[in-house]
Design a protein around this motif. Structure first.
Motif, PDB file in Angstrom:
ATOM      1  N   GLY A  65      10.774 -10.578  -7.969  1.00  0.00           N
ATOM      2  CA  GLY A  65      12.067 -11.030  -7.230  1.00  0.00           C
ATOM      3  C   GLY A  65      13.094  -9.863  -6.872  1.00  0.00           C
ATOM      4  O   GLY A  65      12.939  -8.695  -7.166  1.00  0.00           O
ATOM      5  N   ASN A  81      13.196   0.003  -3.069  1.00  0.00           N
ATOM      6  CA  ASN A  81      13.576   0.488  -4.443  1.00  0.00           C
ATOM      7  C   ASN A  81      12.212   1.276  -4.998  1.00  0.00           C
ATOM      8  O   ASN A  81      12.149   1.439  -6.119  1.00  0.00           O
ATOM      9  CB  ASN A  81      13.714  -0.771  -5.332  1.00  0.00           C
ATOM     10  CG  ASN A  81      12.676  -1.705  -5.523  1.00  0.00           C
ATOM     11  OD1 ASN A  81      11.501  -1.393  -4.598  1.00  0.00           O
ATOM     12  ND2 ASN A  81      12.552  -2.424  -6.341  1.00  0.00           N
ATOM     13  N   PHE A  97       7.083   2.286   0.467  1.00  0.00           N
ATOM     14  CA  PHE A  97       7.906   3.371   0.363  1.00  0.00           C
ATOM     15  C   PHE A  97       8.782   3.954   1.294  1.00  0.00           C
ATOM     16  O   PHE A  97       9.881   4.468   1.071  1.00  0.00           O
ATOM     17  CB  PHE A  97       6.999   4.816  -0.220  1.00  0.00           C
ATOM     18  CG  PHE A  97       6.112   5.102   0.769  1.00  0.00           C
ATOM     19  CD1 PHE A  97       6.634   5.985   1.886  1.00  0.00           C
ATOM     20  CD2 PHE A  97       4.660   4.899   0.706  1.00  0.00           C
ATOM     21  CE1 PHE A  97       5.574   6.624   2.713  1.00  0.00           C
ATOM     22  CE2 PHE A  97       4.010   5.215   1.611  1.00  0.00           C
ATOM     23  CZ  PHE A  97       4.262   6.269   2.725  1.00  0.00           C
ATOM     24  N   GLU A 100      10.576  -0.209   5.617  1.00  0.00           N
ATOM     25  CA  GLU A 100      10.513  -0.733   6.841  1.00  0.00           C
ATOM     26  C   GLU A 100       9.899  -1.901   7.271  1.00  0.00           C
ATOM     27  O   GLU A 100      10.481  -2.678   8.232  1.00  0.00           O
ATOM     28  CB  GLU A 100       9.543   0.295   7.661  1.00  0.00           C
ATOM     29  CG  GLU A 100      10.011   1.367   8.206  1.00  0.00           C
ATOM     30  CD  GLU A 100       8.952   2.273   8.970  1.00  0.00           C
ATOM     31  OE1 GLU A 100       9.252   2.778   9.938  1.00  0.00           O
ATOM     32  OE2 GLU A 100       7.760   2.267   8.466  1.00  0.00           O
ATOM     33  N   LEU A 102      10.192  -5.151   5.828  1.00  0.00           N
ATOM     34  CA  LEU A 102      11.174  -6.454   6.041  1.00  0.00           C
ATOM     35  C   LEU A 102      11.930  -6.430   7.226  1.00  0.00           C
ATOM     36  O   LEU A 102      11.980  -7.428   8.200  1.00  0.00           O
ATOM     37  CB  LEU A 102      12.001  -6.756   4.747  1.00  0.00           C
ATOM     38  CG  LEU A 102      11.100  -7.375   3.651  1.00  0.00           C
ATOM     39  CD1 LEU A 102      12.136  -7.459   2.146  1.00  0.00           C
ATOM     40  CD2 LEU A 102      10.493  -8.517   3.890  1.00  0.00           C
TER      41      LEU A 102
HETATM   42  P1  ADP Z   1       9.236  -1.033   0.926  1.00  0.00           P
HETATM   43  O1  ADP Z   1       8.112  -1.912   0.406  1.00  0.00           O
HETATM   44  O2  ADP Z   1       8.603   0.250   1.499  1.00  0.00           O
HETATM   45  O3  ADP Z   1       9.971  -0.600  -0.056  1.00  0.00           O
HETATM   46  P2  ADP Z   1       9.880  -3.325   2.312  1.00  0.00           P
HETATM   47  O4  ADP Z   1      10.906  -3.367   3.581  1.00  0.00           O
HETATM   48  O5  ADP Z   1       8.638  -3.962   2.417  1.00  0.00           O
HETATM   49  O6  ADP Z   1       9.861  -1.757   1.910  1.00  0.00           O
HETATM   50  O7  ADP Z   1      10.781  -4.096   1.356  1.00  0.00           O
HETATM   51  C1  ADP Z   1      12.184  -3.797   0.957  1.00  0.00           C
HETATM   52  C2  ADP Z   1      12.557  -3.977  -0.445  1.00  0.00           C
HETATM   53  O8  ADP Z   1      12.681  -5.069  -0.495  1.00  0.00           O
HETATM   54  C3  ADP Z   1      11.445  -3.317  -1.296  1.00  0.00           C
HETATM   55  O9  ADP Z   1      11.633  -1.859  -1.759  1.00  0.00           O
HETATM   56  C4  ADP Z   1      11.709  -4.327  -2.535  1.00  0.00           C
HETATM   57  O10 ADP Z   1      12.664  -3.815  -3.529  1.00  0.00           O
HETATM   58  C5  ADP Z   1      12.013  -5.545  -1.989  1.00  0.00           C
HETATM   59  N1  ADP Z   1      10.927  -6.417  -1.903  1.00  0.00           N
HETATM   60  C6  ADP Z   1      10.617  -6.717  -0.748  1.00  0.00           C
HETATM   61  N2  ADP Z   1       9.399  -7.842  -1.058  1.00  0.00           N
HETATM   62  C7  ADP Z   1       9.646  -8.084  -2.226  1.00  0.00           C
HETATM   63  C8  ADP Z   1       8.690  -9.241  -2.912  1.00  0.00           C
HETATM   64  N3  ADP Z   1       7.770  -9.794  -2.709  1.00  0.00           N
HETATM   65  N4  ADP Z   1       9.199  -9.092  -4.432  1.00  0.00           N
HETATM   66  C9  ADP Z   1      10.093  -8.296  -4.744  1.00  0.00           C
HETATM   67  N5  ADP Z   1      10.912  -7.229  -4.016  1.00  0.00           N
HETATM   68  C10 ADP Z   1      10.671  -7.380  -2.889  1.00  0.00           C
END
Ligand code: ADP
Ligand code: MG
Length: 563
Positions: A65, A81, A97, A100, A102
């Motif tokens: 989460g 993160n 990493f 991008e 979301l």
């Molecule tokens: P990335 O995966 O490259 O870190 P994203 O844009 O995909 O970047 O997601 C941004 C952040 O949101 C992630 O680093 C993570 O911390 C959090 N996050 C996204 N989707 C989830 C998920 N399904 N469960 C937990 N954390 C998530």
């Protein structure tokens, strides 16, 4: 042409362009969101579609989460993160990493994210409307994350038009989930649309169990497990039997450090290892997991991370070749003290693909031929029908005889090469070739010499043939050389004496084998099947066509509804 001055693009335009690199279609959204769920340690991922994902995509996971206060940050550009600094990529364990996905999805759709960590009693919901972030609200939900994507490309009609039919988009999503579900066999995946389950695999499966779920029992019964470790590389997975090779799309999956990637050049390396056991235009099926120090690869070379770059591709492929070579066990090694026959590249004398015994590691399908008493029926003057303990077999008499002869010739040829027995032509013979053949032969003269064909240019597309391999002495040199050159011209370029020897012997085997349409006696048929049984690569002829089809008794019983 009137030139306009250079000016910076507005941020809103930049955001949409950048989003377009990552978010192409519903399947790429699914890929990003499933990867996020996997990165969050989810063991159950459920995907719900509407209209092939074009209307609505909903993805729910039971991962760790996103805490309430971080949710508004997660949907911002370049927030993650997973890494702190660029050099962390040398230790990367996660799919994501770049931070991008979301934000890109939020730019081109109505995005709703709900999430709850195990420290929280309630979840938080955040809606982003085509880039505009709303207020967070509390909602009741189980631990994990739920992402809803609607109104995809609603503000970008040109891109929306670019989407294919629901059927196509759905297929792309299912392909994506198939890939990821092979990479993560511990995780359960479900895809549903209109209450119908389109895809389901349970959690905690072994690779073979998962492959059985995905591709059926017949597929998974024709796999060799494969494992190897070297300095750079750890490899494991399964290699499909030659029967699983396809001209169109064989099942091939490459997973590097848990990430499914598309690497055609790696497919070529595997294809080479199968050698003549697979038809020239077909490619084998395989699922390979490569584990390598993340510092040795760059996953940042593709906007959607669909491929990667090796720091030292040739070293990696060399280790992979060794691994595969050991798998297709090399039985034959020329004794190192035997006098070389003007072989320039003595390291390549081994004909490894040809001398391999598959038997030691052979799965059940290989033993299908093992049988004692049997009647053999010749039909159509071409096919031999018989039975084994496992089922019914149909053998192509020409292909089978070709395979048997080829293997015999190969052994003899190698013996002669070692004893340096070549047939000297008295007097030497002059042949004349077409410009393209002459070109091809000139380029490969040394290789021909290495197999015992001593040939010299004789001016004007003519060549002087001084010696031939003993095996070929009965054949007309021009015919042999031309058909081998034709073969080379039509296929992959020649590299080394293995391939030249292979082609020459394949030619010889084909010429000498019983033809389709030739009636043969019961005794001859018995001898042929008996020999085939003790032949390596028995399941295909040297050109890669199948020699034998097997139908298990179970299959036969199903035909007649006995089972
Ligand atoms: P990335 O995966 O490259 O870190 P994203 O844009 O995909 O970047 O997601 C941004 C952040 O949101 C992630 O680093 C993570 O911390 C959090 N996050 C996204 N989707 C989830 C998920 N399904 N469960 C937990 N954390 C998530
Ligand atoms: Mg991500």
């Amino acid at each position: 042409m009137i030139r306009r001055p250079i000016h910076p693009l507005p941020d809103t335009v930049i955001a949409v362009i950048a989003a377009g690199e990552v978010i192409e279609r519903p399947a790429t959204i699914v890929k990003e969101l499933v990867e996020n769920a996997l990165d969050a340690g989810a063991t159950e991922i459920q995907i719900t579609l509407e209209d092939g994902g074009k209307q609505r995509l909903f993805i729910q996971d039971n991962g760790y989460g996103i805490p309430r206060e971080e949710l508004p940050i997660a949907v911002q550009k370049h927030t993650t993160n997973k890494i702190e600094q660029y050099s962390d990529l040398d230790f990367l364990q996660s799919y994501g990493f770049r931070g991008e996905a979301l934000s890109s999805i939020a730019t081109v759709s109505k995005l709703t994210v709900r999430s709850r960590t195990h420290q929280e009693d309630t979840g938080t919901e955040l809606v982003v409307m085509h880039g505009k972030v709303g207020q967070s609200t509390s909602i009741g939900m189980s631990i994990g994350t739920q992402v809803l994507v609607e109104q995809l490309f609603a503000k970008l009609p040109a891109r929306r038009k670019f989407l294919k039919s629901a059927l196509h988009e759905r297929k792309a999503i299912l392909d994506t989930i198939t890939q990821l579900s092979i990479a993560a066999t511990n995780v359960a995946f479900t895809v549903t649309e209109q209450e119908k389950t389109l895809f389901y695999v349970p959690a905690e499966q072994s690779l073979v169990e998962r492959l059985t779920y995905l591709f059926g029992e017949e597929f998974s019964q024709q796999l060799w497990p494969f494992q190897y470790q070297d300095t750079l590389l750890k490899v494991h997975g399964v290699l499909g039997s030659p029967q699983l090779a396809r001209r169109g799309k064989p099942t091939q999956h490459v997973i590097v450090n848990r990430r499914p990637v598309s690497l055609p050049s790696l497919g070529t390396v595997v294809r080479e290892a199968y050698g003549s056991s697979v038809e020239p235009k077909a490619a084998p099926s395989f699922i390979l997991f490569l584990d390598i120090d993340p510092a040795q690869i760059d996953v940042n070379v593709h906007p959607r991370k669909e491929t990667l770059q090796w720091q030292d591709e040739s070293a990696v492929f060399q280790q992979l070749r060794t691994a595969l070579g050991q798998h297709f066990q090399v039985q034959y090694q020329p004794p190192s003290n035997s006098p070389p026959l003007k072989v320039h590249d003595s390291g390549r004398q081994t004909l490894p693909e040809l001398h391999s015994t598959l038997k030691s590691s052979a799965p059940t399908w290989y033993h299908a031929l093992a049988t004692k008493e049997r009647t053999i029926l010749q039909v159509h003057n071409t096919y031999l029908i018989s039975e084994t303990a496992e089922g019914l077999i149909i053998v192509d008499q020409h292909a089978a005889h070709e395979r048997v002869l080829y293997n015999q010739f190969l052994e003899l040829f190698h013996q002669q090469l070692q004893d340096r027995t070549v047939a000297e032509l008295q007097p030497p013979m002059v042949i004349h070739l077409s410009p393209s053949f002459s070109n091809l032969l000139t380029a490969n003269l040394e290789t021909f010499t290495a197999i015992g064909c001593q040939i010299e240019p004789f001016g004007d597309q003519s060549f002087l043939i001084r010696t031939l391999p003993e095996l070929l002495k009965e054949h007309h040199p021009q015919n042999v050389i031309e058909s081998v050159l034709e073969d080379i011209a039509n296929d992959v370029p020649l590299n080394g004496i293995d391939q030249l020897a292979h082609r020459t012997l394949a030619y010889l085997a084909c010429r000498s084998a019983v033809k389709a349409g030739d009636p043969i006696t019961q005794d001859q048929a018995q001898v042929l099947l008996g020999k085939l049984q003790h032949t390596s690569y028995a399941f295909s002829c040297p050109h890669g066509r199948p020699t034998i089809q097997t139908f298990s008794w179970h299959e036969v019983e199903k035909w007649f509804k006995r089972k």
